[in-house]
Design an enzyme around this catalytic site. Structure first.
Site, PDB file in Angstrom:
ATOM      1  N   MET A 108      81.135  33.061  39.189  1.00 20.21           N
ATOM      2  CA  MET A 108      81.199  33.006  40.653  1.00 20.21           C
ATOM      3  C   MET A 108      80.038  33.805  41.241  1.00 20.21           C
ATOM      4  SD  MET A 108      85.132  32.711  41.752  1.00 20.21           S
ATOM      5  CE  MET A 108      85.586  34.414  41.683  1.00 20.21           C
TER       6      MET A 108
ATOM      7  N   GLN B 153      91.047  29.608  43.857  1.00 24.50           N
ATOM      8  CA  GLN B 153      91.634  30.651  43.019  1.00 24.50           C
ATOM      9  C   GLN B 153      91.881  31.950  43.792  1.00 24.50           C
ATOM     10  OE1 GLN B 153      88.082  30.520  40.274  1.00 24.50           O
ATOM     11  NE2 GLN B 153      88.523  32.688  40.053  1.00 24.50           N
TER      12      GLN B 153
ATOM     13  N   HIS C  35      76.246  40.392  36.733  1.00 20.57           N
ATOM     14  CA  HIS C  35      75.992  41.721  36.173  1.00 20.57           C
ATOM     15  C   HIS C  35      75.732  41.549  34.678  1.00 20.57           C
ATOM     16  CE1 HIS C  35      80.102  41.332  34.781  1.00 20.57           C
ATOM     17  NE2 HIS C  35      80.532  41.232  36.032  1.00 20.57           N
TER      18      HIS C  35
ATOM     19  N   GLY D   6      77.497  41.855  32.184  1.00 21.62           N
ATOM     20  CA  GLY D   6      78.543  41.122  31.448  1.00 21.62           C
ATOM     21  C   GLY D   6      78.195  39.637  31.414  1.00 21.62           C
ATOM     22  N   HIS D   7      77.816  39.092  32.587  1.00 22.12           N
ATOM     23  CA  HIS D   7      77.420  37.673  32.640  1.00 22.12           C
ATOM     24  C   HIS D   7      76.160  37.451  31.808  1.00 22.12           C
ATOM     25  CE1 HIS D   7      79.421  38.113  36.750  1.00 22.12           C
ATOM     26  NE2 HIS D   7      80.144  37.167  36.163  1.00 22.12           N
TER      27      HIS D   7
HETATM   28  O1  PAF Z   1      85.721  34.194  35.754  1.00 20.41           O
HETATM   29  C1  PAF Z   1      85.225  33.669  36.775  1.00 20.41           C
HETATM   30  O2  PAF Z   1      84.191  34.094  37.263  1.00 20.41           O
HETATM   31  C2  PAF Z   1      85.944  32.488  37.413  1.00 20.41           C
HETATM   32  O3  PAF Z   1      87.309  32.613  37.344  1.00 20.41           O
HETATM   33  C3  PAF Z   1      85.480  31.120  36.842  1.00 20.41           C
HETATM   34  C4  PAF Z   1      85.857  30.975  35.381  1.00 20.41           C
HETATM   35  C5  PAF Z   1      83.976  30.996  37.004  1.00 20.41           C
HETATM   36  C6  PAF Z   1      86.153  30.002  37.624  1.00 20.41           C
HETATM   37  O4  PAF Z   1      85.840  30.055  38.964  1.00 20.41           O
END
Ligand code: PAF
Length: 358
Positions: free
Chosen positions: A100, A131, A104, A106-107
């Site tokens: 989303m 969500q 950072h 982690g990504h």
């Molecule tokens: O973990 C996240 O950032 C979100 O829940 C995801 C998996 C991208 C779905 O919107």
């Protein structure tokens, strides 16, 4: 789903398609013509193919604002249509990291894992409205696309041969059609822990991830273990629905004091951050207490687990939203359970921080 539907009588529809093919109606989109079966054959087919590619070229030019090539190994698509056009022409197996945004380390570590396995990796950046609950921070969720792209560019300096495709749809309608109603429900596993605290959250996650999987069509999905329940739920969805994709889960990345990295950490004031740093330490302490219990009995005593956790949390300086020992498939722990995980959320004012320990 990356598929078109043609309904009706087979012979008749062949005729209708051929008619549509000869004299396209002025309102029919060029995409319609892509449904024409290849067995019409012959010279006319060649002419039409040429015509089709001219139309496609025209459309690509017209909608080229959907795409931006930033460097030789980084491309950004801002619309679903432009991404889909690229995807259609690309037959390499893809790694996929859904996010989303507000990236950072982690990504970035997930992206690096993906790059080491796949020569082309898609990173999606989409703040998914479904969500978030009505009282949650969808509007306020940090949207930092330029900074995110910069971070990916920086990382790519270490991987000159990698190709990263950022798919960043700019509006919910790029993902959800008007009157969207085909939500995916994760069932019981989606109502536990986070699911109990955030009703509907995992339905939103499952729905968006299945849409993204249909659009991106990756071979492998890379998820972080920090969102442990999300990982397990998506793993189950992929198995249940036979998605042709595997999952690789990356370890949680922590700062030097052990705090799990999260986009929401940026909201912490320095005082709150100091308090938050107790979270991983206390989770460790609970884990040690539970391990001691297990070593006494060589099995799990379910009542003892609950009271150890409850006593610890009541006497803690942190405010615990929940802390629970579960099997790694998120089922309740029983005497003989072997693979277990401690999952917890603390609250600091209106912020919730999430962590787990296997
Ligand atoms: O973990 C996240 O950032 C979100 O829940 C995801 C998996 C991208 C779905 O919107």
């Amino acid at each position: 789903f990356p598929v078109t539907i043609e309904s009706g009588n087979a012979k008749k529809s062949m005729f209708l398609l051929a008619t549509k093919f000869k004299r396209p109606h002025k309102h029919s989109s060029p995409v319609d013509t892509e449904m024409i079966p290849m067995n019409i054959g012959g010279l006319k087919m060649d002419c039409l193919k040429r015509l089709l590619s001219q139309i496609k070229m025209f459309l690509r030019k017209k909608f080229s604002n959907g795409l931006k090539r930033l460097s030789h190994n980084l491309t950004v698509f801002y619309t679903t249509e432009s991404f889909k056009q690229w995807r259609k022409k690309n037959s390499y197996p893809l790694g996929f990291v859904p996010t989303m945004g507000n990236l950072h380390l982690g990504h970035i570590s997930l992206l690096e894992m993906a790059i080491k396995k796949y020569s082309q990796v898609v990173l999606s950046i989409f703040v998914n409205p479904t969500q978030f609950g009505p009282s949650e921070d969808f509007e306020k969720y940090p949207r930092t696309l330029e900074q995110d792209i910069l971070l990916v560019e920086l990382m790519l300096k270490n991987y000159p041969d990698a190709q990263v495709i950022v798919y960043a749809p700019q509006h919910p309608s790029e993902i959800y059609h008007k009157d969207f109603s085909s939500f995916i429900s994760p069932g019981k596993i989606g109502t536990l822990l986070e699911g109990e605290k955030r009703p509907g959250h995992f339905q939103g996650v499952c729905s968006v991830v299945s849409i993204l999987l249909h659009i991106v069509q990756p071979e492998c999905l890379f998820l972080g273990k920090k969102d442990y329940q999300q990982w397990k739920i998506l793993q189950k969805m992929i198995t249940d629905l036979h998605f042709p994709v595997s999952i690789i889960a990356g370890e949680t990345v922590r700062n030097s004091e052990g705090l799990a990295l999260s986009s929401r950490n940026r909201y912490l004031s320095s005082q709150q951050l100091e308090l938050a740093l107790n979270f991983p330490q206390q989770l460790h302490q609970i884990k040690s207490l539970l391990v001691e219990e297990w070593e006494k009995n060589h099995c799990w005593k379910v009542d003892a687990i609950s009271s150890t956790i409850a006593t610890f949390c009541q006497n803690s300086i942190l405010q615990w939203d929940y802390c629970a020992l579960r099997q790694q498939d998120l089922e309740d722990v029983s005497e003989g359970s072997r693979e277990v995980v401690l999952l917890a959320v603390i609250r600091i004012e209106n912020l919730r921080l999430l962590d787990n320990m296997e």
